[in-house]
Design a protein around this motif. Structure first.
Motif, mmCIF file in Angstrom:
data_model
loop_
_atom_site.group_PDB
_atom_site.id
_atom_site.type_symbol
_atom_site.label_atom_id
_atom_site.label_comp_id
_atom_site.label_asym_id
_atom_site.label_seq_id
_atom_site.Cartn_x
_atom_site.Cartn_y
_atom_site.Cartn_z
ATOM 1 N N ASN A 1 0.826 -1.213 0.000
ATOM 2 C CA ASN A 1 0.000 0.000 0.000
ATOM 3 C C ASN A 1 0.855 1.256 0.000
ATOM 4 O O ASN A 1 0.564 2.224 -0.708
ATOM 5 C CB ASN A 1 -0.931 -0.009 1.213
ATOM 6 C CG ASN A 1 -2.196 -0.805 0.981
ATOM 7 O OD1 ASN A 1 -2.832 -0.685 -0.060
ATOM 8 N ND2 ASN A 1 -2.574 -1.634 1.941
ATOM 9 N N LYS A 2 1.914 1.225 0.759
ATOM 10 C CA LYS A 2 2.823 2.371 0.818
ATOM 11 C C LYS A 2 3.487 2.605 -0.537
ATOM 12 O O LYS A 2 3.575 3.745 -1.024
ATOM 13 C CB LYS A 2 3.887 2.128 1.900
ATOM 14 C CG LYS A 2 4.826 3.304 2.177
ATOM 15 C CD LYS A 2 5.763 2.949 3.327
ATOM 16 C CE LYS A 2 6.703 4.096 3.650
ATOM 17 N NZ LYS A 2 5.998 5.267 4.223
ATOM 18 N N SER A 3 3.932 1.526 -1.169
ATOM 19 C CA SER A 3 4.557 1.620 -2.477
ATOM 20 C C SER A 3 3.580 2.170 -3.507
ATOM 21 O O SER A 3 3.927 3.043 -4.318
ATOM 22 C CB SER A 3 5.052 0.243 -2.910
ATOM 23 O OG SER A 3 5.514 0.258 -4.243
ATOM 24 N N MET A 4 2.355 1.659 -3.487
ATOM 25 C CA MET A 4 1.345 2.100 -4.458
ATOM 26 C C MET A 4 1.049 3.593 -4.301
ATOM 27 O O MET A 4 1.015 4.332 -5.291
ATOM 28 C CB MET A 4 0.061 1.296 -4.264
ATOM 29 C CG MET A 4 -1.089 1.740 -5.163
ATOM 30 S SD MET A 4 -2.583 0.748 -4.915
ATOM 31 C CE MET A 4 -3.029 1.219 -3.226
ATOM 32 N N HIS A 5 0.849 4.051 -3.079
ATOM 33 C CA HIS A 5 0.472 5.442 -2.850
ATOM 34 C C HIS A 5 1.636 6.407 -3.077
ATOM 35 O O HIS A 5 1.439 7.527 -3.564
ATOM 36 C CB HIS A 5 -0.085 5.615 -1.443
ATOM 37 C CG HIS A 5 -1.427 4.973 -1.241
ATOM 38 N ND1 HIS A 5 -2.544 5.337 -1.972
ATOM 39 C CD2 HIS A 5 -1.825 3.971 -0.416
ATOM 40 C CE1 HIS A 5 -3.582 4.606 -1.590
ATOM 41 N NE2 HIS A 5 -3.172 3.762 -0.663
ATOM 42 N N GLU A 6 2.857 5.949 -2.748
ATOM 43 C CA GLU A 6 4.021 6.830 -2.886
ATOM 44 C C GLU A 6 4.752 6.630 -4.207
ATOM 45 O O GLU A 6 5.721 7.337 -4.493
ATOM 46 C CB GLU A 6 4.967 6.609 -1.705
ATOM 47 C CG GLU A 6 4.325 6.963 -0.356
ATOM 48 C CD GLU A 6 5.262 6.764 0.830
ATOM 49 O OE1 GLU A 6 6.474 6.475 0.596
ATOM 50 O OE2 GLU A 6 4.796 6.893 1.969
ATOM 51 N N LYS A 7 4.282 5.660 -5.005
ATOM 52 C CA LYS A 7 4.831 5.396 -6.338
ATOM 53 C C LYS A 7 6.349 5.181 -6.300
ATOM 54 O O LYS A 7 7.115 5.796 -7.044
ATOM 55 C CB LYS A 7 4.482 6.538 -7.306
ATOM 56 C CG LYS A 7 2.990 6.674 -7.571
ATOM 57 C CD LYS A 7 2.703 7.816 -8.526
ATOM 58 C CE LYS A 7 1.240 7.841 -8.966
ATOM 59 N NZ LYS A 7 0.298 7.933 -7.837
ATOM 60 N N ARG A 8 6.770 4.275 -5.425
ATOM 61 C CA ARG A 8 8.199 3.990 -5.302
ATOM 62 C C ARG A 8 8.415 2.600 -4.714
ATOM 63 O O ARG A 8 7.487 1.979 -4.194
ATOM 64 C CB ARG A 8 8.870 5.026 -4.405
ATOM 65 C CG ARG A 8 8.423 4.973 -2.938
ATOM 66 C CD ARG A 8 9.149 5.992 -2.085
ATOM 67 N NE ARG A 8 8.753 5.921 -0.688
ATOM 68 C CZ ARG A 8 9.344 5.158 0.228
ATOM 69 N NH1 ARG A 8 10.365 4.366 -0.112
ATOM 70 N NH2 ARG A 8 8.938 5.171 1.488
ATOM 71 N N VAL A 9 9.655 2.134 -4.820
ATOM 72 C CA VAL A 9 10.038 0.887 -4.166
ATOM 73 C C VAL A 9 10.130 1.131 -2.660
ATOM 74 O O VAL A 9 10.694 2.134 -2.216
ATOM 75 C CB VAL A 9 11.393 0.383 -4.707
ATOM 76 C CG1 VAL A 9 11.885 -0.808 -3.894
ATOM 77 C CG2 VAL A 9 11.267 0.004 -6.172
ATOM 78 N N VAL A 10 9.564 0.231 -1.880
ATOM 79 C CA VAL A 10 9.622 0.329 -0.422
ATOM 80 C C VAL A 10 10.518 -0.787 0.109
ATOM 81 O O VAL A 10 10.323 -1.965 -0.204
ATOM 82 C CB VAL A 10 8.214 0.215 0.200
ATOM 83 C CG1 VAL A 10 8.305 0.092 1.725
ATOM 84 C CG2 VAL A 10 7.366 1.422 -0.194
#
Length: 335
Positions: free
Chosen positions: A319-328
């Motif tokens: 979810n964090k990756s999707m919302h922030e558009k980056r690799v987590v």
């Protein structure tokens, strides 16, 4: 003989209740709780000695060794804590809770009290997936390179369910996160995810996605691609492919029948199964059987609370990756 209780006799609770009463010789169900009369009547059909609407009667029952929690998610963690303090072994449907903080505090109670806890990631117990796991362990596939997991439901759930589900990654893809952890048997290092609405704009309005893609990179450099969709017009679609240095192995969808119709237009197969209750009927039986056997043999639970935590952290990272558009990086979590 393991004496069991069950909390919640809805769709999943009914499956477990019937399996215990008719197909698992090492256990007996002596108490069942459900708020509504419909669920209680189902338990009465199987002659369960105590059928009640009061959870405390099951939790505090002096003869019960272990309890299955099949209630809505928002009650899972509280019941786990109450059962742990009552000294009962616990089988809990996933997830423990939608709050990471509450999951962590609940697992601390389990650790402090020392009661067995098994989380119901039933797909691990599917005989097809079990065979793939065994081939990985035996080295038949060689050094793992990639895994591809496809998970598509036949139709979206009601919007009211979407609003309280925790989202596609937490509610649906979490089974695939657990499967990835199980097959690779290593720690995830990085997560990259994308999510879109392609099926129903109402799902977007409810704050969720209906189509998701997640790429997991493990520390041993195995990569896992997971595709999730809320709707496949051809039925329930659950497939898995693993690829390594010695070959590839895949699990295809079981069909309603093995029949084929052949005419001038080609070969026509049967339809996919309808949904998870049909597709995973065997694994529902096998997971409770594994829980009972672990208690009888005093062995560790095959799917522990920490396994659920790992899958939940991957959902949070996705979810964090999707919302922030980056690799987590997983190291970012729990800092």
């Amino acid at each position: 003989m393991i004496k069991l209780g069950i909390l919640g006799i809805g769709r999943i609770g009914k499956i477990h209740l019937e399996n215990i009463c008719t197909r698992i010789p090492g256990a007996t169900l002596i108490a069942a709780m459900n708020p509504s009369e419909e669920g209680r009547k189902f338990a009465e059909k199987f002659n369960v000695p105590l059928v009640t609407s009061n959870a405390a009667e099951v939790i505090q029952h002096p003869e019960i060794d272990a309890v299955l929690i099949c209630t809505p998610t928002n009650a899972h963690a509280d019941y786990v804590v109450q059962l742990a303090k009552a000294g009962k072994a616990i089988f809990c449907e996933k997830p423990l809770d939608l709050s990471l903080e509450k999951v962590l505090s609940t697992l601390e109670v389990i650790k402090a009290v020392g009661v067995p806890l098994m989380l119901a990631f039933n797909q691990r117990m599917d005989p097809n997936f079990q065979e793939i796991k065994q081939c990985i362990v035996e080295g038949k596939i060689g050094k793992l390179h990639t895994i591809h997991i496809i998970s598509r439901d036949p139709a979206p759930p009601p919007i009211a369910y979407i609003e309280s589900s925790g989202g596609l990654f937490m509610d649906m893809t979490i089974h695939d996160f657990d499967m990835a952890n199980y097959l690779v048997a290593d720690e995830v290092e990085e997560v990259y995810a994308k999510g879109v609405n392609l099926i129903d704009p109402e799902i977007g309005k409810a704050g969720d996605i209906d189509t998701g893609y997640v790429l997991l990179t493990f520390k041993n450099q195995v990569t896992v691609l997971i595709e999730s969709s809320r709707k496949a017009v051809y039925g329930y679609d659950q497939r898995l492919e693993v690829f390594g240095t010695k070959g590839m192995m895949k699990a295809e969808n079981p069909l309603k029948t093995t029949n084929q119709f052949i005419d001038h237009t080609g070969v026509h197969l049967s339809q996919n199964l309808n949904f998870f209750i049909d597709r995973y009927a065997a694994s529902y039986l096998l997971e409770v059987t594994a829980f009972i056997e672990a208690l009888q043999q005093k062995k560790p639970m095959p799917i522990a609370g920490n396994d659920g935590l790992k899958a939940m952290l991957l959902a949070i990272a996705a979810n964090k990756s999707m919302h922030e558009k980056r690799v987590v990086k997983m190291s970012e979590l729990l800092q």
